[in-house]
Design a protein around this motif. Structure first.
Motif, PDB file in Angstrom:
ATOM      1  N   ARG A 138       0.816  -1.366   0.071  1.00 41.97           N
ATOM      2  CA  ARG A 138       0.034  -0.078   0.129  1.00 41.97           C
ATOM      3  C   ARG A 138       0.820   1.205  -0.024  1.00 41.97           C
ATOM      4  O   ARG A 138       0.563   2.432  -0.803  1.00 41.97           O
ATOM      5  CB  ARG A 138      -0.927   0.154   1.134  1.00 41.97           C
ATOM      6  N   ALA A 139       2.011   1.197   0.720  1.00 41.51           N
ATOM      7  CA  ALA A 139       2.659   2.406   0.823  1.00 41.51           C
ATOM      8  C   ALA A 139       3.473   2.556  -0.309  1.00 41.51           C
ATOM      9  O   ALA A 139       3.571   3.620  -0.936  1.00 41.51           O
ATOM     10  CB  ALA A 139       3.903   2.427   2.130  1.00 41.51           C
ATOM     11  N   ALA A 140       3.601   1.405  -0.926  1.00 47.68           N
ATOM     12  CA  ALA A 140       4.639   1.444  -2.335  1.00 47.68           C
ATOM     13  C   ALA A 140       3.717   2.038  -3.326  1.00 47.68           C
ATOM     14  O   ALA A 140       4.227   2.760  -4.162  1.00 47.68           O
ATOM     15  CB  ALA A 140       5.186  -0.048  -2.577  1.00 47.68           C
ATOM     16  N   ALA A 141       2.467   1.488  -3.408  1.00 42.53           N
ATOM     17  CA  ALA A 141       1.451   2.213  -4.212  1.00 42.53           C
ATOM     18  C   ALA A 141       1.265   3.739  -4.136  1.00 42.53           C
ATOM     19  O   ALA A 141       1.205   4.442  -5.008  1.00 42.53           O
ATOM     20  CB  ALA A 141       0.158   1.342  -4.225  1.00 42.53           C
ATOM     21  N   VAL A 142       1.186   4.070  -2.758  1.00 38.24           N
ATOM     22  CA  VAL A 142       1.142   5.559  -2.672  1.00 38.24           C
ATOM     23  C   VAL A 142       2.305   6.418  -3.085  1.00 38.24           C
ATOM     24  O   VAL A 142       2.265   7.414  -3.629  1.00 38.24           O
ATOM     25  CB  VAL A 142       0.894   5.731  -1.136  1.00 38.24           C
ATOM     26  N   GLY A 143       3.538   5.807  -2.795  1.00 36.67           N
ATOM     27  CA  GLY A 143       4.880   6.298  -3.341  1.00 36.67           C
ATOM     28  C   GLY A 143       4.896   6.323  -4.984  1.00 36.67           C
ATOM     29  O   GLY A 143       5.276   7.388  -5.535  1.00 36.67           O
ATOM     30  N   ALA A 144       4.476   5.494  -5.323  1.00 34.63           N
ATOM     31  CA  ALA A 144       4.552   5.373  -7.029  1.00 34.63           C
ATOM     32  C   ALA A 144       3.537   6.487  -7.395  1.00 34.63           C
ATOM     33  O   ALA A 144       3.775   7.123  -8.514  1.00 34.63           O
ATOM     34  CB  ALA A 144       3.982   3.944  -7.512  1.00 34.63           C
ATOM     35  N   VAL A 145       2.388   6.551  -6.991  1.00 29.49           N
ATOM     36  CA  VAL A 145       1.366   7.543  -7.646  1.00 29.49           C
ATOM     37  C   VAL A 145       2.004   9.162  -7.165  1.00 29.49           C
ATOM     38  O   VAL A 145       1.898   9.901  -8.022  1.00 29.49           O
ATOM     39  CB  VAL A 145      -0.018   7.616  -6.576  1.00 29.49           C
ATOM     40  N   VAL A 146       2.653   9.258  -5.915  1.00 24.70           N
ATOM     41  CA  VAL A 146       3.193  10.536  -5.462  1.00 24.70           C
ATOM     42  C   VAL A 146       4.496  10.790  -6.686  1.00 24.70           C
ATOM     43  O   VAL A 146       4.405  12.076  -7.190  1.00 24.70           O
ATOM     44  CB  VAL A 146       3.704  10.519  -4.220  1.00 24.70           C
ATOM     45  N   ALA A 147       5.107   9.891  -6.656  1.00 21.05           N
ATOM     46  CA  ALA A 147       6.367  10.218  -7.740  1.00 21.05           C
ATOM     47  C   ALA A 147       5.691  10.556  -9.090  1.00 21.05           C
ATOM     48  O   ALA A 147       6.389  11.452  -9.788  1.00 21.05           O
ATOM     49  CB  ALA A 147       7.158   8.926  -7.848  1.00 21.05           C
ATOM     50  N   ALA A 148       4.829   9.993  -9.577  1.00 22.11           N
ATOM     51  CA  ALA A 148       4.062  10.150 -10.914  1.00 22.11           C
ATOM     52  C   ALA A 148       3.451  11.534 -10.678  1.00 22.11           C
ATOM     53  O   ALA A 148       4.005  12.152 -11.976  1.00 22.11           O
ATOM     54  CB  ALA A 148       3.105   8.822 -11.192  1.00 22.11           C
ATOM     55  N   VAL A 149       2.918  11.846  -9.890  1.00 21.28           N
ATOM     56  CA  VAL A 149       2.271  13.145  -9.923  1.00 21.28           C
ATOM     57  C   VAL A 149       3.169  14.509  -9.868  1.00 21.28           C
ATOM     58  O   VAL A 149       3.202  15.235 -10.431  1.00 21.28           O
ATOM     59  CB  VAL A 149       1.082  13.317  -8.763  1.00 21.28           C
ATOM     60  N   VAL A 150       4.286  14.210  -9.072  1.00 18.50           N
ATOM     61  CA  VAL A 150       5.231  15.160  -8.942  1.00 18.50           C
ATOM     62  C   VAL A 150       6.286  15.180 -10.413  1.00 18.50           C
ATOM     63  O   VAL A 150       6.278  16.357 -10.752  1.00 18.50           O
ATOM     64  CB  VAL A 150       6.311  14.734  -7.737  1.00 18.50           C
ATOM     65  N   THR A 151       6.442  14.083 -10.758  1.00 17.28           N
ATOM     66  CA  THR A 151       7.015  14.102 -11.943  1.00 17.28           C
ATOM     67  C   THR A 151       6.347  14.769 -13.344  1.00 17.28           C
ATOM     68  O   THR A 151       6.881  15.599 -13.928  1.00 17.28           O
ATOM     69  CB  THR A 151       7.450  12.690 -12.417  1.00 17.28           C
TER      70      THR A 151
END
Length: 158
Positions: free
Chosen positions: A41-54
């Motif tokens: 779950r934290a990994a999925a959140v991390g991936a979404v945050v990284a995608a949005v910031v990028t």
């Protein structure tokens, strides 16, 4: 202009497709870094945050040029067409020299590496130390013609 359509008054400089694909490792890192410690779950959140910031960072690189109401705008910079003198298209083959040995250090540059050609807009304002603007465009001939026409129209009206 070889029958090419007139410049439509606006252009956006989106980053090249290869730039967007090169951001995939950042999203993968956003997934992999929290995975071993915090779980899926934290990994999925991390991936979404990284995608949005990028995506936000890449979108901030996409300036827009606009010619309307007697003003040529590049990003936040604005140039009244009344001070435009000569406008020279700078094809991709000449761009390197124009930005290297031929460049005046006082010039205003609005250049993106992924846009291969540009226009050089000479200024006629005696109070402005900037001799010209160099602006990236994918359609240098069309933009140059549109800027010349806008400057002539403005000067004829005054």
């Amino acid at each position: 202009m070889d029958g090419a359509p007139a410049w439509d008054g606006t252009e956006r400089w989106w980053p090249a497709v290869t730039t967007w694909f090169s951001c995939v490792p950042l999203v993968v890192a956003g997934w992999l870094v929290p995975l071993p410690v915090f779980g899926y779950r934290a990994a999925a959140v991390g991936a979404v945050v990284a995608a949005v910031v990028t995506l936000a960072c890449l979108a901030s690189l996409s300036w827009r040029t606009r010619l309307a109401d007697g003003v040529f705008q590049v990003g936040r910079a604005r140039l009244p067409v009344a001070v435009i003198g000569a406008v020279d298209p700078v094809p991709a083959a000449e761009r390197r020299a124009a930005l290297g040995p031929q460049l005046d250090a006082r010039a205003h540059l609005a250049i993106r590496s992924w846009v291969p050609s540009a226009v050089r807009i000479h200024l006629t304002d005696p109070h402005d130390p900037t001799p010209y603007w160099m602006v990236s465009t994918r359609h240098p001939e069309r933009l140059a013609a549109a800027l010349r026409a806008a400057a002539e129209t403005t000067k004829a009206a005054t």
